[in-house]
Each structure stands twice: as structure tokens, then as C-alpha cells.
Design an enzyme around this catalytic site. Structure first.
Site, mmCIF file in Angstrom:
data_model
loop_
_atom_site.group_PDB
_atom_site.id
_atom_site.type_symbol
_atom_site.label_atom_id
_atom_site.label_comp_id
_atom_site.label_asym_id
_atom_site.label_seq_id
_atom_site.Cartn_x
_atom_site.Cartn_y
_atom_site.Cartn_z
ATOM 1 N N GLU A 157 -1.195 -1.190 -4.779
ATOM 2 C CA GLU A 157 -2.471 -0.466 -5.258
ATOM 3 C C GLU A 157 -2.385 0.591 -6.271
ATOM 4 O O GLU A 157 -1.357 1.196 -6.143
ATOM 5 C CB GLU A 157 -3.083 0.199 -3.888
ATOM 6 C CG GLU A 157 -4.471 0.955 -3.852
ATOM 7 C CD GLU A 157 -4.595 1.697 -2.718
ATOM 8 O OE1 GLU A 157 -5.002 2.867 -2.517
ATOM 9 O OE2 GLU A 157 -4.909 0.802 -1.520
ATOM 10 N N ASP A 186 -2.373 0.941 7.266
ATOM 11 C CA ASP A 186 -1.570 0.900 6.217
ATOM 12 C C ASP A 186 -1.271 -0.755 5.869
ATOM 13 O O ASP A 186 -1.175 -1.147 4.677
ATOM 14 C CB ASP A 186 -0.319 1.550 6.150
ATOM 15 C CG ASP A 186 -0.665 2.980 6.208
ATOM 16 O OD1 ASP A 186 -1.217 3.682 5.180
ATOM 17 O OD2 ASP A 186 -0.114 3.831 7.246
ATOM 18 N N ASP A 241 0.873 -1.052 -0.097
ATOM 19 C CA ASP A 241 0.016 -0.034 0.034
ATOM 20 C C ASP A 241 0.986 1.076 -0.109
ATOM 21 O O ASP A 241 1.427 1.709 0.934
ATOM 22 C CB ASP A 241 -0.939 -0.038 1.298
ATOM 23 C CG ASP A 241 -1.890 1.222 1.234
ATOM 24 O OD1 ASP A 241 -2.184 1.544 0.078
ATOM 25 O OD2 ASP A 241 -2.030 1.589 2.434
#
EC number: 3.1.21.10
Length: 182
Positions: free
Chosen positions: A69, A141, A7
Site C-alpha cells: 500500500e 490489517d 499493508d
């Protein structure tokens, strides 16, 4: 198969490592890479911290595949550009480590993990905790990174099945399209 989820973020990048055996998911590790030790204005040094951190995580946990992502376009174009550069450092580190990289949006990850794309971060944390049978909630996160790994565990299996179905030869394709082979 071992999956490393990332992420990306310029200040905090989450990572999560999951093992997949059939339909069974097993937690391996998760955490964050922080660039707070570097001056805010020193973008190249912050990107190096991310690159080195991702490279170290990949070397330590030896994943088979990675997932990152996809950055969404923010209201603030400058923030979007900075996040894109952080993501680029992460993807480059993964590729330099010899890993294939799959990409998913936050909406796809939330839909795969929680069941709807507008899930709150707390919902992602709770579902990741449940799916991986963790004793406590992972940080936001790390939870997103684990969620990306879980998403790939499900989507990757479906894509592999599609790949095993085979591809059409030119002749089959032409016949399917109603044309002639060439």
C-alpha cells in the site's frame, strides 16, 4: 501466480498471500507482523522486526510478485514519517527477497475490492471473505493486505495484456505523432 500483499504499519503490518489462476483466486495465508515486543522509542529495532518478518513470509510462501500500500499524507507529519519508514522496511525486505513490487493506494484497493474508494474497513473485510471464500472475517490489517493482493490480481492481468500489445517502434511513434522517423 502467487501474490503477496503487504499493508505496512509501524506497530502492526498485515500480510496476505493469494494464488491466481486465470480469474480464480485462492487463499493461501494471511496474518500480521507485530512490533509490540520492542520498546516504542526503539525505531531501528522495530524496523528490523518488520524487515525480518517480511523476509520470513516471502521465504515461506515463495510469491512471484508483491504489492504494498502507498502511504497517504496524514494530518500528523510525524506519524506520516514513521509510517513511511515502516513501509520502506517492508519494500526493502521484498526487494531483498528478489520480488517485484507493485504499489496501490488504499483508495485503489477499496475501489477494486468493494466497488467504491470510501469503503469502511468492515466492508473490505467482508468482501475479502466473500471473494476468497473464507470461513470467517480476516483481521483488518490482514484483510487490507489480501485486498492489495486481489487488486494486483485484477490490475496485474490488465497490465500484462497491455504489455503484450507491444510498444511502438521509433518509426511507428513518429508516424503516429505526425512527424518523421529518425
Amino acid at each position: 501466480m502467487r501474490i503477496l500483499g503487504i499493508d505496512p504499519g509501524l506497530q502492526t503490518t498485515g500480510f496476505g498471500v493469494v494464488d491466481v489462476d486465470g480469474h480464480r483466486l485462492s487463499y493461501v495465508a494471511s496474518g500480521t507482523i507485530r512490533t509490540s515486543s520492542v520498546a516504542l522509542g526503539d525505531l531501528p529495532a522495530r524496523l528490523k522486526v518488520l524487515f525480518d518478518g517480511i523476509t520470513e513470509v516471502a521465504a515461506r510462501y515463495q510469491p512471484d510478485v508483491s504489492t504494498v500500500e502507498i502511504v497517504f499524507v496524514n494530518v500528523n507529519p510525524q506519524s506520516t514519517l514513521l509510517l513511511g519508514q515502516a513501509r520502506g522496511a517492508c519494500v526493502t525486505a521484498l526487494v531483498a527477497s528478489g520480488l517485484p513490487v507493485a504499489e496501490y493506494t488504499a483508495l485503489q484497493m477499496k475501489k477494486a475490492v468493494v466497488g467504491h474508494g470510501r469503503a469502511a474497513k468492515s466492508q473490505v473485510q467482508e468482501m475479502v471473505r466473500r471473494l476468497l471464500q473464507l470461513p470467517g472475517l480476516p483481521g483488518t490489517d490482514a484483510a487490507d493486505a489480501l485486498g492489495l493482493a486481489i487488486t494486483h490480481a485484477h490490475a496485474g492481468a490488465a497490465m500484462a495484456r497491455l504489455g503484450q500489445a507491444g510498444t511502438l517502434t521509433r518509426r511507428q511513434h513518429a508516424m503516429y505523432k505526425g512527424g518523421r522517423s529518425y
